[in-house]
Design a protein around this motif. Structure first.
Motif, short mmCIF file in Angstrom:
data_model
loop_
_atom_site.label_atom_id
_atom_site.label_comp_id
_atom_site.label_asym_id
_atom_site.label_seq_id
_atom_site.Cartn_x
_atom_site.Cartn_y
_atom_site.Cartn_z
N ARG A 29 11.33 -1.32 -8.46
CA ARG A 29 10.37 -1.58 -9.97
C ARG A 29 9.50 -1.00 -9.39
N ILE A 30 8.62 -0.72 -8.08
CA ILE A 30 7.41 -0.46 -7.66
C ILE A 30 6.97 0.38 -8.42
N GLY A 31 8.12 2.10 -9.32
CA GLY A 31 7.33 2.77 -9.50
C GLY A 31 6.47 2.62 -11.06
N GLU A 32 7.45 1.75 -11.26
CA GLU A 32 6.27 1.19 -12.72
C GLU A 32 5.51 0.10 -12.82
N GLY A 33 4.81 -0.04 -11.55
CA GLY A 33 3.57 -0.81 -11.32
C GLY A 33 2.50 0.59 -11.51
N SER A 34 2.52 1.63 -10.32
CA SER A 34 0.85 2.38 -10.60
C SER A 34 2.05 3.34 -8.84
N PRO A 35 2.39 4.69 -9.84
CA PRO A 35 2.17 5.48 -8.71
C PRO A 35 1.75 5.50 -7.14
N ASP A 36 0.71 4.81 -7.38
CA ASP A 36 -0.14 4.94 -6.54
C ASP A 36 0.44 3.43 -5.26
N LEU A 37 1.07 2.37 -6.00
CA LEU A 37 1.69 1.56 -5.23
C LEU A 37 3.14 2.04 -4.93
N GLU A 38 3.39 2.72 -5.28
CA GLU A 38 4.78 3.80 -4.48
C GLU A 38 4.17 4.45 -3.13
N ILE A 39 3.71 5.51 -2.95
CA ILE A 39 2.73 5.98 -2.00
C ILE A 39 2.17 5.00 -1.23
N TYR A 40 2.02 3.75 -1.24
CA TYR A 40 1.74 2.50 -0.68
C TYR A 40 2.33 1.78 0.72
N ALA A 41 3.31 1.72 -0.53
CA ALA A 41 4.89 1.28 0.07
C ALA A 41 5.00 2.39 0.91
N ASN A 42 4.72 3.52 0.85
CA ASN A 42 6.01 4.48 2.03
C ASN A 42 4.86 4.39 3.20
N THR A 57 -5.05 -0.78 -8.71
CA THR A 57 -5.35 -1.31 -10.39
C THR A 57 -4.29 -1.23 -11.38
N ILE A 58 -3.47 -1.82 -11.40
CA ILE A 58 -2.46 -1.81 -12.85
C ILE A 58 -2.95 -1.04 -14.04
N SER A 59 -1.73 -0.92 -14.92
CA SER A 59 -2.02 -1.36 -16.48
C SER A 59 -2.61 -2.08 -17.00
N GLU A 60 -2.92 -2.16 -18.23
CA GLU A 60 -4.38 -2.81 -18.80
C GLU A 60 -5.45 -3.31 -17.64
N GLY A 61 -5.53 -3.05 -16.80
CA GLY A 61 -6.58 -3.36 -15.68
C GLY A 61 -5.57 -4.60 -15.16
N LYS A 62 -4.50 -4.76 -15.02
CA LYS A 62 -4.50 -6.33 -14.05
C LYS A 62 -3.88 -5.57 -12.86
N ARG A 128 -6.04 -16.80 6.68
CA ARG A 128 -6.22 -15.14 5.91
C ARG A 128 -5.78 -13.71 6.74
N PHE A 129 -5.57 -13.46 5.70
CA PHE A 129 -5.47 -11.90 5.45
C PHE A 129 -6.07 -10.99 5.53
N GLU A 130 -6.61 -10.40 6.20
CA GLU A 130 -8.00 -8.94 6.30
C GLU A 130 -7.19 -8.02 5.20
N GLU A 131 -8.47 -7.72 4.58
CA GLU A 131 -7.83 -6.21 3.34
C GLU A 131 -7.89 -5.21 4.10
N THR A 132 -6.89 -4.07 4.11
CA THR A 132 -6.83 -2.79 4.50
C THR A 132 -7.72 -2.11 5.05
N ASP A 133 -7.82 -0.71 5.87
CA ASP A 133 -8.85 0.40 5.66
C ASP A 133 -7.73 0.99 4.79
N TYR A 134 -6.94 1.02 4.34
CA TYR A 134 -6.24 2.30 3.29
C TYR A 134 -7.03 2.73 2.02
N GLN A 135 -7.45 3.74 2.38
CA GLN A 135 -8.02 4.50 1.02
C GLN A 135 -7.40 5.46 0.76
N GLN A 136 -7.08 4.63 -0.91
CA GLN A 136 -6.79 5.17 -2.55
C GLN A 136 -7.02 6.32 -2.88
#
Length: 136
Positions: A29-42, A57-62, A128-136
């Protein structure tokens, strides 16, 4: 009689406050969250050495936190432990054996109603996990 209604109302408020403020989004159901999520998963499957977390950030600021393990642990899957702190947002993930290694880079999609204070993504040992350097 009025006391019973007040008591029932108080119990309902307490139960509503005990609800977890997170959810796990199923990968199909990844496409329901945000197009950016699907791109990042790929992106994670192409760049299978990426280990860490990324916030979207997805719908309604969540918010959606994506935690990935990297290819060195492609025989694992992730689950969320519900450990949260009122002063900071702590997301704890637990490694579990995967029935079959079907991802080059295992990841989990964790939705949060909001992020309070600092965000900490960690494993069951407290590492702890570090934040990745992925640029959205």
């Amino acid at each position: 009689m009025r006391f019973r209604w007040v008591w029932l109302f108080v119990i309902m408020l307490l139960l509503a406050g005990c609800q977890p403020s997170y959810w796990v989004l199923e990968k199909d159901r990844i496409g329901e969250g945000s197009p950016d999520l699907e791109i990042y998963a790929n992106y994670l499957q192409i760049h299978d050495d990426v280990k860490g977390y990324q916030v979207f950030t997805i719908s309604e600021g969540k918010k959606m936190v994506v935690v990935s393990l990297g290819s060195s642990e492609n025989d694992k899957k992730l689950e969320v432990s519900d450990e949260f702190s009122p002063k900071e947002t702590i997301v704890t993930v637990t490694r579990k054996p995967a029935p079959k290694a079907n991802e080059k880079n295992p990841y989990i999609l964790i939705g949060l109603d909001k992020i309070e204070g600092d965000l900490i993504a960690q494993d069951e040992s407290g590492d702890r996990f570090e934040e990745t350097d992925y640029q959205q």
